[in-house]
Design a protein around this motif. Structure first.
Motif, PDB file in Angstrom:
ATOM      1  N   ASP A  71       0.814  -1.218   0.000  1.00  0.00           N
ATOM      2  CA  ASP A  71       0.000   0.000   0.000  1.00  0.00           C
ATOM      3  C   ASP A  71       0.846   1.266   0.000  1.00  0.00           C
ATOM      4  OD1 ASP A  71      -2.418  -1.380   0.016  1.00  0.00           O
ATOM      5  OD2 ASP A  71      -2.498  -1.475   2.211  1.00  0.00           O
ATOM      6  N   LEU A  72       2.144   1.135   0.205  1.00  0.00           N
ATOM      7  CA  LEU A  72       3.024   2.300   0.139  1.00  0.00           C
ATOM      8  C   LEU A  72       3.063   2.836  -1.286  1.00  0.00           C
ATOM      9  CD1 LEU A  72       6.012   0.863   2.218  1.00  0.00           C
ATOM     10  CD2 LEU A  72       4.380   2.607   2.996  1.00  0.00           C
ATOM     11  N   ASP A  73       3.479   4.087  -1.436  1.00  0.00           N
ATOM     12  CA  ASP A  73       3.646   4.656  -2.770  1.00  0.00           C
ATOM     13  C   ASP A  73       4.533   3.753  -3.620  1.00  0.00           C
ATOM     14  OD1 ASP A  73       2.115   6.794  -2.063  1.00  0.00           O
ATOM     15  OD2 ASP A  73       3.791   8.178  -1.753  1.00  0.00           O
ATOM     16  N   ASP A  74       4.177   3.614  -4.886  1.00  0.00           N
ATOM     17  CA  ASP A  74       4.933   2.807  -5.855  1.00  0.00           C
ATOM     18  C   ASP A  74       4.819   1.308  -5.619  1.00  0.00           C
ATOM     19  OD1 ASP A  74       6.142   4.972  -7.432  1.00  0.00           O
ATOM     20  OD2 ASP A  74       7.276   5.414  -5.597  1.00  0.00           O
ATOM     21  N   GLY A  75       3.824   0.869  -4.846  1.00  0.00           N
ATOM     22  CA  GLY A  75       3.590  -0.563  -4.670  1.00  0.00           C
ATOM     23  C   GLY A  75       3.117  -1.195  -5.974  1.00  0.00           C
ATOM     24  N   PRO A  76       2.987  -2.510  -5.996  1.00  0.00           N
ATOM     25  CA  PRO A  76       2.617  -3.191  -7.238  1.00  0.00           C
ATOM     26  C   PRO A  76       1.201  -2.840  -7.683  1.00  0.00           C
ATOM     27  CG  PRO A  76       2.515  -4.710  -5.386  1.00  0.00           C
ATOM     28  CD  PRO A  76       3.143  -3.451  -4.868  1.00  0.00           C
ATOM     29  N   LEU A  77       0.976  -2.924  -8.983  1.00  0.00           N
ATOM     30  CA  LEU A  77      -0.347  -2.671  -9.542  1.00  0.00           C
ATOM     31  C   LEU A  77      -1.258  -3.880  -9.370  1.00  0.00           C
ATOM     32  CD1 LEU A  77       0.687  -0.890 -12.861  1.00  0.00           C
ATOM     33  CD2 LEU A  77      -0.012   0.168 -10.699  1.00  0.00           C
ATOM     34  N   HIS A  78      -0.665  -5.046  -9.146  1.00  0.00           N
ATOM     35  CA  HIS A  78      -1.442  -6.275  -9.008  1.00  0.00           C
ATOM     36  C   HIS A  78      -0.633  -7.264  -8.168  1.00  0.00           C
ATOM     37  CE1 HIS A  78      -4.086  -9.620 -10.049  1.00  0.00           C
ATOM     38  NE2 HIS A  78      -3.029 -10.328 -10.373  1.00  0.00           N
ATOM     39  N   TYR A  79      -1.328  -8.069  -7.359  1.00  0.00           N
ATOM     40  CA  TYR A  79      -0.634  -9.122  -6.617  1.00  0.00           C
ATOM     41  C   TYR A  79      -1.591 -10.267  -6.343  1.00  0.00           C
ATOM     42  CZ  TYR A  79      -2.925  -7.673  -2.244  1.00  0.00           C
ATOM     43  OH  TYR A  79      -3.841  -7.392  -1.270  1.00  0.00           O
ATOM     44  N   ASP A  80      -1.038 -11.430  -6.016  1.00  0.00           N
ATOM     45  CA  ASP A  80      -1.847 -12.546  -5.539  1.00  0.00           C
ATOM     46  C   ASP A  80      -1.053 -13.314  -4.497  1.00  0.00           C
ATOM     47  OD1 ASP A  80      -0.325 -14.704  -6.966  1.00  0.00           O
ATOM     48  OD2 ASP A  80      -1.193 -13.787  -8.753  1.00  0.00           O
ATOM     49  N   LEU A  81      -1.754 -14.168  -3.759  1.00  0.00           N
ATOM     50  CA  LEU A  81      -1.181 -14.909  -2.631  1.00  0.00           C
ATOM     51  C   LEU A  81      -1.336 -16.397  -2.885  1.00  0.00           C
ATOM     52  CD1 LEU A  81      -2.987 -12.888   0.207  1.00  0.00           C
ATOM     53  CD2 LEU A  81      -0.815 -12.333  -0.904  1.00  0.00           C
ATOM     54  N   THR A  82      -0.304 -17.168  -2.536  1.00  0.00           N
ATOM     55  CA  THR A  82      -0.369 -18.611  -2.767  1.00  0.00           C
ATOM     56  C   THR A  82       0.287 -19.383  -1.627  1.00  0.00           C
ATOM     57  OG1 THR A  82       1.750 -18.747  -3.963  1.00  0.00           O
ATOM     58  CG2 THR A  82      -0.229 -18.261  -5.281  1.00  0.00           C
ATOM     59  N   HIS A  83       0.057 -20.696  -1.649  1.00  0.00           N
ATOM     60  CA  HIS A  83       0.654 -21.628  -0.684  1.00  0.00           C
ATOM     61  C   HIS A  83       1.310 -22.759  -1.461  1.00  0.00           C
ATOM     62  CE1 HIS A  83       0.524 -25.435   1.607  1.00  0.00           C
ATOM     63  NE2 HIS A  83       0.827 -24.672   2.654  1.00  0.00           N
ATOM     64  N   HIS A  84       2.499 -23.161  -1.010  1.00  0.00           N
ATOM     65  CA  HIS A  84       3.202 -24.277  -1.640  1.00  0.00           C
ATOM     66  C   HIS A  84       3.811 -25.167  -0.568  1.00  0.00           C
ATOM     67  CE1 HIS A  84       5.866 -26.612  -4.163  1.00  0.00           C
ATOM     68  NE2 HIS A  84       6.931 -26.155  -3.535  1.00  0.00           N
ATOM     69  N   ALA A  85       3.575 -26.468  -0.676  1.00  0.00           N
ATOM     70  CA  ALA A  85       4.239 -27.452   0.189  1.00  0.00           C
ATOM     71  C   ALA A  85       5.392 -28.048  -0.602  1.00  0.00           C
ATOM     72  CB  ALA A  85       3.255 -28.540   0.613  1.00  0.00           C
ATOM     73  N   ASP A  86       6.618 -27.858  -0.122  1.00  0.00           N
ATOM     74  CA  ASP A  86       7.772 -28.363  -0.883  1.00  0.00           C
ATOM     75  C   ASP A  86       8.104 -29.794  -0.473  1.00  0.00           C
ATOM     76  OD1 ASP A  86       9.530 -28.294   1.386  1.00  0.00           O
ATOM     77  OD2 ASP A  86      10.042 -26.207   0.985  1.00  0.00           O
ATOM     78  N   ASN A  87       9.129 -30.364  -1.090  1.00  0.00           N
ATOM     79  CA  ASN A  87       9.441 -31.778  -0.848  1.00  0.00           C
ATOM     80  C   ASN A  87      10.414 -31.982   0.316  1.00  0.00           C
ATOM     81  OD1 ASN A  87      11.783 -30.856  -2.007  1.00  0.00           O
ATOM     82  ND2 ASN A  87      11.771 -32.296  -3.736  1.00  0.00           N
TER      83      ASN A  87
END
Length: 352
Positions: A71-87
């Protein structure tokens, strides 16, 4: 029918296409379009790594803190959140942000609230792992492909719109030929991954330097609006084949030139799963990615299934974006992550 390459990025070809000029694709597909003002985009993957349920609340809080910094100035125009379980038994909460120009991303990255948080000694003592994998392809160094025309995800969300039906798809080699740079450049890699500070085996802070023309693919699936027949198609037919292929790359990718492969599920700010997913794969070269796609049984099964159903898709949304980038337009930093995380696994140690 349009070319996937925008007219302002078209130039005389010195490298020929794989198909004749009168080629007609078997079904419609589209790409993202941006005007000439788009020179370079930033794709920034931020991660929070944790081991067990006891650490989950702290990991979610850290994820939300990273999102708040957007939310700060110059933040991304788009984002998403994900989850990953690694090996290795670890879970990873991942936030990917997209910027439309590198200058605004750099200003955001240097803001004290962002820079101080990442550099703070507290990151080393919280019991969590953190990473950031940031790449910035120029306009001629990435391509997109969508089986739909609205609400483009990923880098498409910072583009200006969508093309008409495009020509370069439905044949082996079409991914490469959607890259504007492919008109004159083979996008060959140079050099290797190198640890330039820190020691992956010891934990702490580790920085890895990339090389020219590492390839990154994000390949996504959105079934949240799909009705029963298409949900069944995805969950019962496409997903098992896809999961098998992605797990193979996660566990055996080093032998194929795949540095890192994560099949992620989208989540909300509370960590609840959404009906969206995508794969994030870093490859040593576009050529290695193509070889796997064209010849490996795990991908051929995915490709064959998609071809069989593509023309009939209504609410099931499938897409991908692929990019390459110059060595100086990459940053890979890991804080207290296990040594198999991301680019750490294949990075050559600093020469002593």
């Amino acid at each position: 029918m349009e070319s996937a390459i925008s007219s302002h990025l078209t130039c005389p070809r010195t490298l020929t296409r794989r198909v004749p000029d009168d080629y007609q694709p078997p079904f419609p597909m589209w790409v993202g379009r941006a005007d000439e003002s788009l020179q370079q985009v930033v794709m920034a993957y931020f991660g929070v790594q944790f081991r067990d349920d006891e650490q989950r609340p702290a990991a979610l809080a850290a994820m939300r803190e990273i999102v708040a910094s957007f939310d700060l100035d110059d933040g991304p125009l788009h984002y998403d959140l994900t989850h990953h379980a690694d090996n290795q038994g670890y879970e990873n909460l991942m936030i990917v942000g997209y910027w439309k120009d590198i200058a605004s991303h750099n200003r955001w990255l240097q803001r004290p609230a962002v820079a101080d948080w990442w550099q703070s000694d507290e990151r080393l003592s919280e019991g969590l792992g953190y990473f950031r994998e940031i790449v910035a392809p120029r306009a001629e160094q990435f391509e997109t492909l969508y089986a739909f025309q609205d609400r483009l995800p990923g880098v498409g969300a910072v583009m200006d719109g969508t093309s008409g039906e495009i020509n370069e798809h439905g044949y082996w080699g079409s991914m490469r030929e959607r890259f504007p740079i492919s008109q004159t450049d083979w996008m060959q890699p140079s050099g290797e991954l190198r640890v330039i500070s820190g020691d992956p085996a010891a934990g702490g802070r580790v920085v890895v330097k990339g090389h020219d023309n590492i390839a990154l693919i994000r390949s996504g699936q959105d079934w949240k609006d799909a009705e029963s027949e298409e949900r069944s198609l995805y969950l019962d037919e496409i997903l098992p084949t896809l999961q098998q292929g992605m797990d193979f790359l996660r566990d055996n990718g080093d032998s194929l030139g795949c540095y890192s492969n994560r099949f992620v599920r989208n989540i909300d700010l509370d960590g609840n799963f959404l009906d969206l997913s995508y794969n994030i794969g870093h490859w040593s070269s576009l050529d290695k990615l193509e070889r796997w796609a064209e010849s490996h049984p795990t991908h051929l099964r995915i490709f064959t299934t998609f071809f069989r159903v593509a023309a009939g898709l209504s609410k099931l949304r499938l897409y991908h974006e692929v990019s390459v980038f110059d060595a100086h337009d990459q940053l890979y930093e890991y804080i207290n992550c296990h040594p198999q995380t991301g680019m750490l696994r294949d990075a050559q140690p600093v020469e002593g």
